[in-house]
Write a protein that holds these residues in place. Sequence first.
Motif, mmCIF file in Angstrom:
data_model
loop_
_atom_site.group_PDB
_atom_site.id
_atom_site.type_symbol
_atom_site.label_atom_id
_atom_site.label_comp_id
_atom_site.label_asym_id
_atom_site.label_seq_id
_atom_site.Cartn_x
_atom_site.Cartn_y
_atom_site.Cartn_z
ATOM 1 N N LYS A 163 52.464 31.262 42.651
ATOM 2 C CA LYS A 163 52.111 30.186 43.562
ATOM 3 C C LYS A 163 51.164 30.749 44.598
ATOM 4 N N LEU A 164 49.972 30.211 44.669
ATOM 5 C CA LEU A 164 48.966 30.694 45.606
ATOM 6 C C LEU A 164 49.160 29.978 46.934
ATOM 7 N N ARG A 165 49.562 30.724 47.944
ATOM 8 C CA ARG A 165 49.793 30.143 49.260
ATOM 9 C C ARG A 165 48.465 30.021 49.990
ATOM 10 N N ILE A 166 47.739 28.985 49.662
ATOM 11 C CA ILE A 166 46.398 28.817 50.187
ATOM 12 C C ILE A 166 46.291 27.429 50.812
ATOM 13 N N PRO A 180 41.818 39.072 54.468
ATOM 14 C CA PRO A 180 40.967 39.306 53.301
ATOM 15 C C PRO A 180 41.627 40.146 52.206
ATOM 16 N N SER A 181 42.476 41.092 52.567
ATOM 17 C CA SER A 181 43.122 41.923 51.548
ATOM 18 C C SER A 181 44.089 41.109 50.701
ATOM 19 N N TYR A 182 44.797 40.159 51.324
ATOM 20 C CA TYR A 182 45.679 39.270 50.578
ATOM 21 C C TYR A 182 44.866 38.403 49.623
ATOM 22 N N LEU A 183 43.759 37.880 50.125
ATOM 23 C CA LEU A 183 42.896 37.037 49.307
ATOM 24 C C LEU A 183 42.331 37.819 48.139
ATOM 25 N N GLU A 184 41.907 39.041 48.384
ATOM 26 C CA GLU A 184 41.399 39.896 47.314
ATOM 27 C C GLU A 184 42.447 40.089 46.230
ATOM 28 N N CYS A 185 43.690 40.312 46.642
ATOM 29 C CA CYS A 185 44.782 40.517 45.690
ATOM 30 C C CYS A 185 45.035 39.264 44.856
ATOM 31 N N THR A 240 43.657 45.386 45.898
ATOM 32 C CA THR A 240 43.657 45.436 47.358
ATOM 33 C C THR A 240 42.883 46.670 47.770
ATOM 34 N N ASN A 241 41.854 46.442 48.583
ATOM 35 C CA ASN A 241 40.940 47.526 48.954
ATOM 36 C C ASN A 241 40.376 48.221 47.713
ATOM 37 N N ASP A 287 50.636 41.583 43.086
ATOM 38 C CA ASP A 287 50.610 40.363 42.273
ATOM 39 C C ASP A 287 50.110 40.695 40.871
ATOM 40 N N SER A 288 50.994 40.592 39.900
ATOM 41 C CA SER A 288 50.600 40.916 38.523
ATOM 42 C C SER A 288 49.890 39.753 37.842
ATOM 43 N N TYR A 289 50.020 38.561 38.394
ATOM 44 C CA TYR A 289 49.339 37.402 37.822
ATOM 45 C C TYR A 289 48.501 36.760 38.911
ATOM 46 N N HIS A 290 47.198 36.876 38.800
ATOM 47 C CA HIS A 290 46.287 36.403 39.829
ATOM 48 C C HIS A 290 45.239 35.509 39.194
ATOM 49 N N LEU A 291 44.301 35.039 39.992
ATOM 50 C CA LEU A 291 43.324 34.069 39.497
ATOM 51 C C LEU A 291 42.472 34.639 38.362
#
Length: 290
Positions: free
Chosen positions: A2-5, A182-187, A193-194, A202-206
């Motif tokens: 779930k993307l908390r955006i 930004p680091s959370y968003l990158e992940c 991250t960095n 997060d093993s499942y991302h966009l």
Amino acid sequence: MKLRIAAWLLASTAFSFSTVNAAGVRGKESNTSNQQRRVLQGNKPAKYLVQDIQYEHDETGRRLNLFKNLPEKLDTVELEDGLIYTVAGGFIPPGWTVSGQDIFLPPSTIIDDETATITLPNSGSDRLLEGDANVPAVESTITEDQERNLSELRRQMAVVTGQKTVLAVKIVVSDGAYDFDPSYLECKVFGTTNGSESNCSDSYHLTNGYSECSYGKLTLTKAAARTGSGNVSSISNGVVTVTLPTTSTTAGDATVRNAVTSALNTAFGSATSLADHLMYCLPPNTMSGE
């Protein structure tokens, strides 16, 4: 996952896609008394985009009340500088058939920067039967079935495959900001991250979500690093922060989006050249702003 955006807008000249989660010119223009309202004096090249909007639902699958009266799709037009305007009045020429289609806006089209809308000159009883602005306006003879078929055809998104670059944009306005750093968003977008996968939990991302759903036919990669200026940070690990001190959430998402694009144009020369797709991460309440 779930993307908390607060709100994501993914837009490009290829296609336009948006998700809500809880929360230059070849034709001459003339200005009216309001300097933010322009009238085209000649044909203007543009791109027709269908904005397909997905809203967050509750546990029962029902759309949250905050968004219950908002549309599931919007007809929009992207100009050459990357600014996107909603077509006012619900009138779309039948020749505008597929999202991503190159079109011409005809003379007398009104462009309103304050509301991020355009009004076509034949939005009344007369209709353009083709997307080309040079075709004269004539009375519509389209049947209800034909109108229904055109509406379904316009919902088609451009097919996107291959390797595409993405720039995630954290947006800060005068009365709010996208909630995460930004680091959370990158992940959440790229799985790092960095720049390191080991630093992202997060093993499942966009990125891997699109790869899996497309069976490996669509790969998202980070936009190249660039040095920012003014209220626009440098681009690092596919993420940039844009601060708009004179813009508020009450302006609404379309106006905020164009303000961000203009800021990117100023900082980097051209927002659309930064990546294949720009992901705008809006502050809470921007989508419901009036």
